[in-house]
Design an enzyme around this catalytic site. Sequence first.
Site, PDB file in Angstrom:
ATOM      1  N   HIS A 109      45.321  42.224  38.868  1.00 17.35           N
ATOM      2  CA  HIS A 109      45.296  40.829  39.302  1.00 17.35           C
ATOM      3  C   HIS A 109      43.975  40.207  38.852  1.00 17.35           C
ATOM      4  CE1 HIS A 109      43.295  43.175  42.445  1.00 17.35           C
ATOM      5  NE2 HIS A 109      42.584  42.097  42.697  1.00 17.35           N
TER       6      HIS A 109
ATOM      7  N   LYS B 291      42.633  46.795  36.675  1.00 16.39           N
ATOM      8  CA  LYS B 291      42.941  45.827  37.733  1.00 16.39           C
ATOM      9  C   LYS B 291      44.171  45.032  37.314  1.00 16.39           C
ATOM     10  CE  LYS B 291      40.555  42.125  40.274  1.00 16.39           C
ATOM     11  NZ  LYS B 291      39.313  41.315  40.328  1.00 16.39           N
TER      12      LYS B 291
END
Length: 224
Positions: free
Chosen positions: A107, A105
């Site tokens: 963010h 991921k």
Amino acid sequence: MNSFRQEFLAFALQQGVLRFGEFITKAGRPSPYFFNAGLFSDGASLGSLGDYYAQALLTAEADGLGFDMLYGPAYKGITLAAATAIALARRGRNLPFAYNRKEAKDHGEGGLLVGAPLKGRVVIIDDVLTDGASKRESVEVIRAAGATPVAVAIALDRMERKGVEGALSARSAVQEFEAEYGLPVLAIANLDDLMGWLDATADTNLAAHRERVAAYRARFGVER
């Protein structure tokens, strides 16, 4: 055989997860039985499954296995690790757990890992061990984080040699993984337990499958 192993096999049969008949395995073999843990697919059955994992782990702990947290490899292992953590907490062993994403991921908290920080002695929770690829990846992830993998817990060990007729491996996938990494693979139940359960059952329809399962084991099975 521990009573919870017999109870687990009966539960798996009731849920349609364990079936007897004529099936073709992923390896292309004709098999007299089939086990699909993905069919533990509602809250009640998943909760019960977590409790069976917890019983297997606590039995291993009583025999000397020490562990501090759980790790569930994506994707099936995620729900299994969570269910096992809940079951252990209800039994007085409140442990942290973590799992991985398939893709990092970019963010929020980012990265591949979710949940508690990987540290201490870690048990990997998954449904089965076939080629062992996800477990090998899990071992590397855990070690890279500075933690120590101490065992893998699965639902059923079919205790089968790999390969094709006439060119079967000397060991099963579980045995090869244990030899490669020096880690025990803890199964809620295995083929020995299944044979013992079929021997002991008073259900004549169920007992009728024993001969075919025994023949399959003689053809493809390994000893523990």
